[in-house]
Scaffold this active site. Structure first.
Site, PDB file in Angstrom:
ATOM      1  N   HIS A 265       0.861  -1.182   0.000  1.00 50.91           N
ATOM      2  CA  HIS A 265       0.000   0.000   0.000  1.00 50.91           C
ATOM      3  C   HIS A 265       0.895   1.229   0.000  1.00 50.91           C
ATOM      4  O   HIS A 265       1.593   1.499   0.979  1.00 50.91           O
ATOM      5  CB  HIS A 265      -0.895  -0.004   1.240  1.00 50.91           C
ATOM      6  CG  HIS A 265      -1.536   1.319   1.503  1.00 50.91           C
ATOM      7  ND1 HIS A 265      -2.549   1.795   0.706  1.00 50.91           N
ATOM      8  CD2 HIS A 265      -1.291   2.272   2.427  1.00 50.91           C
ATOM      9  CE1 HIS A 265      -2.908   2.987   1.151  1.00 50.91           C
ATOM     10  NE2 HIS A 265      -2.158   3.305   2.193  1.00 50.91           N
ATOM     11  N   ASP A 267       1.069   5.218  -0.281  1.00 48.17           N
ATOM     12  CA  ASP A 267       0.321   6.473  -0.284  1.00 48.17           C
ATOM     13  C   ASP A 267       0.824   7.356  -1.413  1.00 48.17           C
ATOM     14  O   ASP A 267       2.016   7.679  -1.483  1.00 48.17           O
ATOM     15  CB  ASP A 267       0.487   7.182   1.058  1.00 48.17           C
ATOM     16  CG  ASP A 267      -0.265   6.474   2.176  1.00 48.17           C
ATOM     17  OD1 ASP A 267      -1.471   6.252   2.011  1.00 48.17           O
ATOM     18  OD2 ASP A 267       0.351   6.139   3.200  1.00 48.17           O
ATOM     19  N   ASP A 377      -7.163   1.830   3.240  1.00 48.00           N
ATOM     20  CA  ASP A 377      -6.715   2.871   4.172  1.00 48.00           C
ATOM     21  C   ASP A 377      -7.512   4.165   4.094  1.00 48.00           C
ATOM     22  O   ASP A 377      -7.121   5.154   4.681  1.00 48.00           O
ATOM     23  CB  ASP A 377      -5.223   3.163   3.923  1.00 48.00           C
ATOM     24  CG  ASP A 377      -4.625   4.035   5.009  1.00 48.00           C
ATOM     25  OD1 ASP A 377      -5.051   3.927   6.162  1.00 48.00           O
ATOM     26  OD2 ASP A 377      -3.719   4.835   4.704  1.00 48.00           O
ATOM     27  N   HIS A 581      -6.409   9.681  -0.567  1.00 50.92           N
ATOM     28  CA  HIS A 581      -6.920   9.731   0.809  1.00 50.92           C
ATOM     29  C   HIS A 581      -5.983  10.356   1.833  1.00 50.92           C
ATOM     30  O   HIS A 581      -6.338  10.417   3.015  1.00 50.92           O
ATOM     31  CB  HIS A 581      -7.355   8.330   1.268  1.00 50.92           C
ATOM     32  CG  HIS A 581      -6.233   7.352   1.431  1.00 50.92           C
ATOM     33  ND1 HIS A 581      -6.053   6.306   0.570  1.00 50.92           N
ATOM     34  CD2 HIS A 581      -5.251   7.246   2.344  1.00 50.92           C
ATOM     35  CE1 HIS A 581      -4.999   5.600   0.958  1.00 50.92           C
ATOM     36  NE2 HIS A 581      -4.499   6.153   2.027  1.00 50.92           N
TER      37      HIS A 581
END
Length: 1011
Positions: A265, A267, A377, A581
């Site tokens: 994951h 970001d 997330d 996000h």
């Protein structure tokens, strides 16, 4: 027995740390190191190749924050190492912080080929397997001096720091080079490390009364006895043999089944800027492809089409490897969205476009229809999402973040999620409670114990690999997975793609429980408000793009003008990227918001140019002012999505009178009293003959709270912030700024702390509400600013707009679930209503709100509706939102849902006047039922010239409407979000130039209209 166990565990820890792990590399030889610091931003490899390198050595300082230092590493494999596996060990100065949150590197060969990434816990580069001896070694390392902004080793990692912006980070080096050498890699010792780790971690998680725990302990003891700590390589096999029986016993038939999915994951921006994420993605994918060469069963899932597009554009040779691995099912694109976006704040059409652009990328680049929506997330999930997932032709949804709930434990891990319109999506929430698993014994045991659906289901998923800042899986994780495939006392672990898990889980658990409505995250509620400029920029760009597509399509159909396909595609992708996000929620470093503001300004300028060009063409030549109305509803005598001369106003004039140091503003609908403090003492609805402001209370009240959450400053507001409040009552000035038959405006100026607020309260002749424009020159720290309206409405629930509809939330706190929703997200409006009467508050920029029922004067209850305007967190951006902000609100008495919907569009889509001919511009499309809202009108992405219209039922009831086209229709078909014929869609019969449409409550319908 207990003391014996502790002694063995302590023995394991020491011998692993001091003897066995160091023996994985039993011999080493130095490498020559030279360095060159790139000036400014990262440079292409070709420039680094020809740079002027200088000698470097272990201990040298390097890396001003965010700078790039290139290392040229050279040497030769010693002849004595012939037949051995040889690796380069490159320590850039890793200091134990979490991978992805400090310095990193990308290794290349002299011809520019990407080898792999470097990070803590992954500092090796394979040189030869086996070596022949004497091989030359030359490597180039692009080392990124990313500062440690969030140090999870500290009990207080949320301290303000200047490191989040290159302009304030300084130029002192952050790191010192560690060891850089060649080393012999001993695979037998490495396997022993994994054997001991897996056995010891499993043993520690088993209950004390389980015989299996003691079997493992004794086996570990025998293994250590068989090991000569002075000759670990020579006795590693004997130690492994002592453990072999214990590690070969199969799992019980009823053991929990875990689908382990390799993942990272990443970001797309957070504690690093977008430009660094491009490099993080490259480093991570390079690690993955290198691992796949050595591990033929390894499967890796990667979400976010944007990140794969970065690899395609910046590292085409690596993208070619990815494409080949996708074709054989080992590299698995998932997610279906352009980025892992926030889902609370993006508008309806923007959220739809996340799927359009994400899924289309996978189709065009890989010929792949992704079916998993992958959002581990994001900070809560809108109730509109299930329908959008289904209409994108996706089937399954994965989230992880709900495990962060502060108050209530979510009751399911595998369930059907029912959205706003009744659509259900099969959903999994991994019980391991992390999307960055290392496949440790602690994690596996927790996943099995925590699984909420025992008895009905037997399997769950674990995404494993270093994430957030990237890195991905490591060979040590894969070694654990191999041992845990079928091991007594442990869940069974199988590395497999997500679709295999979802198919099996759905088949075994078709009657899984149902969760209805939003997946509200009981944490990170401050993200509805932090970084107000970015939120306002997002909202503005979404509506500008609606206008740009609408008027460009109208000009293309009516005047055969060119439609700006490429420009609109680029603009949408920029907006979608900034909905990631950790960008739109306001939880990133300052650098990210400089970029976001720049991007939003560029999108706004380009969209405005498209709008102006199309409107000039449509208006024709002349001097008559034409009013263009992009909203889906008529106003000022102009139809929705059309243009024409402004209609003559029939409403009576606005009057303004001084009264008791304040002013009374009146029109045919309202009489509004602004007192000497600039507050609303009265808002009287003439038609309903009732007062809107609660007795003894005053509206338009600015309230200031302290805002120091326990953790996660930019993310969180904690409930206790409400314990202290300052009402901003003092004013510097109140004046009647404008008065006339068409409008009257009262200006109010007040100061507090280091900040200034200017407000303009306006009543228009034809207005049904009071407009409030608030300008805040904000220079506070750790404060929370609210705008409050105590309303004389007994509302048991609030109604808030979300994408393609609205949801109801209780205003009481009867249960812990309701109490946890003390801050809520809404789009363009919030409505408080009792049977027969309601009051709405529309806005043009904000998302955070709260609603509290309080005792009013004389008994009974008042319902206080507050809009959250500004916060001032100090981490990760210490100067969050300092500067000038402007917010527009409209208080609408006598409102119901249809009124609120109309006013929400009105305040976000102001009319535009363009000089032109006297003729009107008829709408391209019209609907007869006002509850049916046209969300977007555009030309089809396939450039066929077909018109695409997306509409939805906005009231929460059944609707029948007639869609009429302002052009000759030859065919009409219902499509999915990607404009492909929808196999389950109802037929579209054209009669008399129009189509009759029936919609379920909140149903979204996309139509392709052929001319």
């Amino acid at each position: 027995m207990h003391d014996d166990r502790v002694l063995v565990e302590d023995r394991i820890d020491r011998i692993l740390a001091e003897r066995i792990r160091p023996a994985v590399y039993p011999a080493s030889a130095p490498l020559r190191v030279e360095s060159w610091q790139a000036p400014g931003e990262p440079v292409p490899f070709a420039e680094a190749l020809s740079a002027d390198y200088r000698p470097a050595r272990v201990g040298d300082a390097w890396g001003p924050p965010w700078a790039t230092t290139w290392l040229r590493i050279s040497g030769a494999v010693p002849a004595a190492w012939a037949g051995r596996i040889v690796e380069a060990r490159i320590d850039l100065g890793f200091d134990g912080a979490t991978p992805g949150f400090q310095c990193e590197g990308l290794v290349r060969t002299p011809d520019g080929a990407i080898v792999k990434g470097l990070a803590p816990r992954n500092d090796w580069v394979r040189v030869a397997a086996p070596a022949t001896g004497g091989e030359p070694v030359q490597l180039y390392v692009e080392a990124a001096a990313n500062p440690i902004i969030l140090d999870n080793r500290s009990p207080f990692p949320f301290r303000p720091t200047p490191l989040g912006d290159r302009a304030t980070a300084g130029d002192l080096p952050l790191y010192r080079l560690g060891r850089i050498d060649l080393a012999v890699f001993d695979p037998e010792v490495a396997e022993l490390v994994s054997d001991i780790e897996v056995a010891a971690q499993l043993m520690a998680e088993l209950p004390v009364d389980r015989s299996r725990r003691w079997e493992l302990l004794r086996a570990l003891e025998r293994a250590l006895d068989a090991l000569d700590v002075h000759d670990v390589p020579g006795t590693a096999k004997a130690a492994r043999d002592a453990l072999a029986d214990a590690l070969s016993r199969p799992a019980h038939a009823s053991a929990h089944r875990i689908s382990a999915v390799g993942h990272a994951h990443i970001d797309s921006a957070w504690l690093w800027p977008l430009r660094e994420t491009v490099r993080k993605v490259t480093r991570t994918v390079a690690n993955v492809t290198a691992l796949m060469a050595d591990h033929p069963d390894f499967v890796f899932a990667m979400s976010q089409a944007q990140q794969l597009a970065w690899i395609r554009d910046h590292s085409p040779e690596l993208f070619a490897e990815v494409t080949a691995l996708v074709a054989v099912g080992r590299f698995v694109p998932v997610g279906g969205m352009w980025v892992e976006s926030d889902t609370n704040m993006p508008g309806g059409e923007a959220l739809a476009r996340q799927f359009v652009h994400g899924k289309r990328f996978y189709l065009e680049e890989f010929g792949l229809e992704t079916e998993e929506v992958w959002l581990p997330d994001s900070f809560g999930y809108t109730a509109a999402l299930p329908q959008l997932i289904a209409q994108s032709r996706s089937r399954w949804f994965l989230t992880q973040k709900i495990c962060w709930n502060q108050t209530n434990k979510f009751p399911h891990h595998t369930f059907w999620w029912e959205g706003l319109d009744g659509t259900r999506i099969f959903t999994h929430f991994p019980p391991v409670d992390t999307y960055n698993s290392e496949l440790s014994g602690v994690e596996l045991a927790h996943a099995e114990r925590n699984f909420a659906d025992k008895g009905g289901a037997t399997r769950s998923m674990i995404p494993f690999g270093h994430g957030d800042g990237g890195g991905g899986p490591t060979r040590e994780m894969l070694a654990r997975a191999a041992r845990l495939a079928d091991l007594e006392g442990s869940p069974r672990v199988a590395i497999e793609p997500p679709r295999d898990f979802f198919r099996a889980a759905e088949q075994e658990y078709p009657d899984a429980p149902v969760w209805v409505g939003e997946l509200y995250l009981e944490l990170h509620r401050g993200t509805y408000t932090s970084q107000a400029r970015t939120k306002q920029g997002n909202r503005r760009c979404e509506h500008l793009l609606r206008e740009a597509e609408l008027w460009a399509a109208t000009a293309a159909v009516r005047l055969h003008a060119d439609y700006p396909y490429e420009r609109l595609d680029r603009l949408w992708k920029t907006v979608l990227l900034n909905q990631f996000h950790d960008i739109l929620p306001g939880s990133s470093i300052a650098w990210v918001y400089r970029d976001a503001e720049r991007d939003h300004a560029a999108v706004a300028a380009a969209a405005t140019e498209i709008i102006a060009e199309a409107q000039r063409r449509l208006a024709g030549t002349g001097e008559t002012p034409l009013v263009f109305n992009a909203a889906p509803h008529p106003r000022d005598g102009v139809p929705g999505m059309g243009a024409g001369p402004r209609a003559h106003r029939l409403a009576g004039p606005v009057t303004a009178e001084a009264a008791d140091g304040g002013y009374v503003l009146s029109n045919e609908s309202l009489r509004t009293t602004v007192d000497a403090n600039g507050l609303l003492r009265s808002v009287y609805d003439r038609a309903a003959d009732r007062e809107v402001i609660a007795p003894g209370r005053r509206g338009n009240l600015l309230q200031l709270h302290p805002d120091v959450p326990n953790r996660w400053d930019a993310w969180d507001v904690d409930r206790f912030y409400r314990n202290t409040v300052t009402d901003l009552l003092d004013i510097d000035e109140i004046a009647l700024e404008a008065t006339g038959p068409e409008q009257a405006t009262v200006r109010v100026v007040r100061t507090f702390g280091a900040s200034t607020v200017r407000q303009w309260l306006t009543l228009r002749a034809d207005g049904h509400g009071l407009e409030i424009e608030t300008e805040v020159d904000w220079h506070e720290a750790e404060k929370f600013l609210k705008l409050a309206f105590p309303l004389d409405v007994r509302a048991d629930r609030s109604t808030a707009e979300i994408q393609f509809g609205h949801i109801h939330r209780p205003t009481h706190v009867n249960t812990s679930w309701e109490a946890a929703r003390f801050e809520i997200c809404a789009h363009r409006w919030v409505l408080l209503a009792e049977p027969g009467y309601g009051v709405a508050l529309a806005n043009d920029a904000t998302y955070g709100h709260d609603v509290v029922r309080t005792t009013r004067d004389g008994g009974g209850t008042a319902t206080v509706l507050r809009a959250s305007l500004l916060r001032a967190p100090r981490f990760p951006d210490p100067d969050t939102d300092h500067g000038v902000h402007r917010f527009r609100h409209a208080l609408i008495p006598g409102a119901q849902v249809n009124t609120a919907v109309r006013e929400g569009y009105r305040i976000n889509l102001p009319i535009r006047e363009v000089p032109g001919a006297e003729a009107a511009v008829p709408p391209l499309l019209e609907v007869t039922d006002p509850a049916v809202v046209v969300e977007s009108v555009k030309l089809a992405d396939d450039r066929s010239g077909d018109v695409i219209v997306r509409l939805y039922e906005s009231g929460g009831g059944r609707a029948r409407t007639r869609l009429t086209a302002g052009f000759s229709l030859s065919a009409a078909v219902v499509t999915d979000l990607l404009e492909r014929p929808w196999p389950d869609g109802p037929p579209c019969e054209i009669t008399d130039g129009g189509i009759d449409i029936s919609l379920r409550p909140f149903e979204i319908r996309t139509l392709r209209l052929s001319r």
